[in-house]
Design a protein around this motif. Structure first.
Motif, PDB file in Angstrom:
ATOM      1  N   THR A  25       4.565  11.054  -1.864  1.00  0.00           N
ATOM      2  CA  THR A  25       3.822  10.276  -2.840  1.00  0.00           C
ATOM      3  C   THR A  25       4.587   8.979  -3.106  1.00  0.00           C
ATOM      4  O   THR A  25       5.784   9.000  -3.370  1.00  0.00           O
ATOM      5  CB  THR A  25       3.655  11.068  -4.150  1.00  0.00           C
ATOM      6  OG1 THR A  25       2.983  12.286  -3.852  1.00  0.00           O
ATOM      7  CG2 THR A  25       2.875  10.275  -5.182  1.00  0.00           C
TER       8      THR A  25
ATOM      9  N   CYS B 293      -4.132  -3.281  -5.893  1.00  0.00           N
ATOM     10  CA  CYS B 293      -5.323  -2.656  -6.478  1.00  0.00           C
ATOM     11  C   CYS B 293      -5.270  -2.622  -8.007  1.00  0.00           C
ATOM     12  O   CYS B 293      -6.306  -2.518  -8.654  1.00  0.00           O
ATOM     13  CB  CYS B 293      -5.537  -1.253  -5.916  1.00  0.00           C
ATOM     14  SG  CYS B 293      -4.300  -0.055  -6.396  1.00  0.00           S
ATOM     15  N   GLU B 294      -4.100  -2.719  -8.590  1.00  0.00           N
ATOM     16  CA  GLU B 294      -3.977  -2.731 -10.049  1.00  0.00           C
ATOM     17  C   GLU B 294      -4.021  -4.158 -10.586  1.00  0.00           C
ATOM     18  O   GLU B 294      -4.770  -4.454 -11.514  1.00  0.00           O
ATOM     19  CB  GLU B 294      -2.676  -2.044 -10.479  1.00  0.00           C
ATOM     20  CG  GLU B 294      -2.642  -0.565 -10.142  1.00  0.00           C
ATOM     21  CD  GLU B 294      -1.278   0.069 -10.377  1.00  0.00           C
ATOM     22  OE1 GLU B 294      -0.358  -0.615 -10.860  1.00  0.00           O
ATOM     23  OE2 GLU B 294      -1.144   1.258 -10.059  1.00  0.00           O
TER      24      GLU B 294
ATOM     25  N   ASN C 257      -6.678   8.737   0.235  1.00  0.00           N
ATOM     26  CA  ASN C 257      -5.382   9.077  -0.357  1.00  0.00           C
ATOM     27  C   ASN C 257      -4.341   7.963  -0.215  1.00  0.00           C
ATOM     28  O   ASN C 257      -3.135   8.221  -0.197  1.00  0.00           O
ATOM     29  CB  ASN C 257      -4.837  10.397   0.215  1.00  0.00           C
ATOM     30  CG  ASN C 257      -5.744  11.558  -0.096  1.00  0.00           C
ATOM     31  OD1 ASN C 257      -6.203  11.711  -1.219  1.00  0.00           O
ATOM     32  ND2 ASN C 257      -6.027  12.372   0.906  1.00  0.00           N
ATOM     33  N   ILE C 258      -4.834   6.724  -0.146  1.00  0.00           N
ATOM     34  CA  ILE C 258      -3.955   5.555  -0.076  1.00  0.00           C
ATOM     35  C   ILE C 258      -4.350   4.592  -1.193  1.00  0.00           C
ATOM     36  O   ILE C 258      -5.528   4.308  -1.383  1.00  0.00           O
ATOM     37  CB  ILE C 258      -4.057   4.837   1.285  1.00  0.00           C
ATOM     38  CG1 ILE C 258      -3.549   5.761   2.403  1.00  0.00           C
ATOM     39  CG2 ILE C 258      -3.291   3.519   1.271  1.00  0.00           C
ATOM     40  CD1 ILE C 258      -3.752   5.202   3.804  1.00  0.00           C
ATOM     41  N   GLU C 259      -3.353   4.105  -1.905  1.00  0.00           N
ATOM     42  CA  GLU C 259      -3.567   3.092  -2.939  1.00  0.00           C
ATOM     43  C   GLU C 259      -3.252   1.738  -2.296  1.00  0.00           C
ATOM     44  O   GLU C 259      -2.135   1.509  -1.842  1.00  0.00           O
ATOM     45  CB  GLU C 259      -2.648   3.359  -4.128  1.00  0.00           C
ATOM     46  CG  GLU C 259      -2.884   2.464  -5.296  1.00  0.00           C
ATOM     47  CD  GLU C 259      -2.064   2.875  -6.500  1.00  0.00           C
ATOM     48  OE1 GLU C 259      -2.656   3.022  -7.570  1.00  0.00           O
ATOM     49  OE2 GLU C 259      -0.833   3.051  -6.361  1.00  0.00           O
TER      50      GLU C 259
ATOM     51  N   SER D 185       0.860  -1.180   0.000  1.00  0.00           N
ATOM     52  CA  SER D 185       0.000   0.000   0.000  1.00  0.00           C
ATOM     53  C   SER D 185       0.894   1.228   0.000  1.00  0.00           C
ATOM     54  O   SER D 185       1.960   1.232   0.628  1.00  0.00           O
ATOM     55  CB  SER D 185      -0.901   0.006   1.236  1.00  0.00           C
ATOM     56  OG  SER D 185      -1.822  -1.060   1.167  1.00  0.00           O
ATOM     57  N   ARG D 186       0.463   2.269  -0.717  1.00  0.00           N
ATOM     58  CA  ARG D 186       1.326   3.448  -0.835  1.00  0.00           C
ATOM     59  C   ARG D 186       0.500   4.725  -0.837  1.00  0.00           C
ATOM     60  O   ARG D 186      -0.676   4.733  -1.189  1.00  0.00           O
ATOM     61  CB  ARG D 186       2.185   3.361  -2.090  1.00  0.00           C
ATOM     62  CG  ARG D 186       1.397   3.233  -3.368  1.00  0.00           C
ATOM     63  CD  ARG D 186       2.307   2.967  -4.543  1.00  0.00           C
ATOM     64  NE  ARG D 186       1.542   2.762  -5.762  1.00  0.00           N
ATOM     65  CZ  ARG D 186       2.014   2.230  -6.860  1.00  0.00           C
ATOM     66  NH1 ARG D 186       3.266   1.840  -6.905  1.00  0.00           N
ATOM     67  NH2 ARG D 186       1.259   2.079  -7.914  1.00  0.00           N
TER      68      ARG D 186
ATOM     69  N   LEU E  31      -0.869   8.174  -2.059  1.00  0.00           N
ATOM     70  CA  LEU E  31      -1.162   8.773  -3.361  1.00  0.00           C
ATOM     71  C   LEU E  31      -0.757  10.243  -3.426  1.00  0.00           C
ATOM     72  O   LEU E  31      -0.646  10.792  -4.517  1.00  0.00           O
ATOM     73  CB  LEU E  31      -2.658   8.656  -3.672  1.00  0.00           C
ATOM     74  CG  LEU E  31      -3.145   7.262  -4.022  1.00  0.00           C
ATOM     75  CD1 LEU E  31      -4.661   7.241  -4.130  1.00  0.00           C
ATOM     76  CD2 LEU E  31      -2.524   6.807  -5.323  1.00  0.00           C
TER      77      LEU E  31
END
Length: 158
Positions: free
Chosen positions: A105, A146-147, A140-142, A54-55, A57
């Motif tokens: 980011t 998720c991709e 604001n977290i990916e 998780s990162r 955004l």
């Protein structure tokens, strides 16, 4: 085209196509740079989740979402900045209630009920920040994967 059994054109076509079998004539592994104009022999599955962690955004502060629930113009929430999670760095410690971590980011986000408060949404003063709006879990977290999820098909044969 003439359908007679003694049709020389049909016989020639039959011999011609018999010399070139349909479908793959074999399978081999080649470097990606040499794969141009080739046909994929088997499905390709993702070996890892993407993103693999998780990162963040946006740039800002990693906060416990619960700390900001009642934040507003009339009820600002103050948090202590206890450090930073730099790009490419992992973070295994806890982030206690009432504290936050500065993030960039793409910064690694540990597991937990977090959100990232954007720089433009906070007021910084010394070693603390003030927030005047609430954040929901994951804002604001990916999220990890998720991709593309590990094991998911990413390229199909053919």
């Amino acid at each position: 085209m003439n359908e007679r059994p003694d049709d020389p054109v049909a016989a020639a076509q039959e011999r011609f196509f018999a010399a070139f079998p349909a479908g793959p004539v074999g399978v081999e592994s080649v470097e990606l740079g040499k794969a141009c104009s080739r046909v994929l022999a088997a499905d390709v599955m993702a070996a890892i989740d993407s993103p693999p962690f998780s990162r963040a955004l946006v740039e800002g502060f990693l906060v416990n979402a619960a700390d900001t629930v009642n934040a507003g113009d009339a009820t600002p929430v103050s948090l202590t900045v206890s450090g930073a999670i730099g790009p490419g760095k992992t973070f295994e410690n806890q982030i206690p209630s009432g504290t936050c971590m500065e993030v960039s980011t793409g910064s690694f986000i540990p597991e937990g009920a977090f959100a990232v408060a954007r720089y433009m949404d906070v007021t910084r003063s010394g070693k603390g920040i003030t927030i005047k709006r609430g954040y929901n879990l994951g804002d604001n977290i990916e999220a990890i994967g998720c991709e593309i999820k590990k094991g998911e098909g990413i390229l199909r044969a053919g």
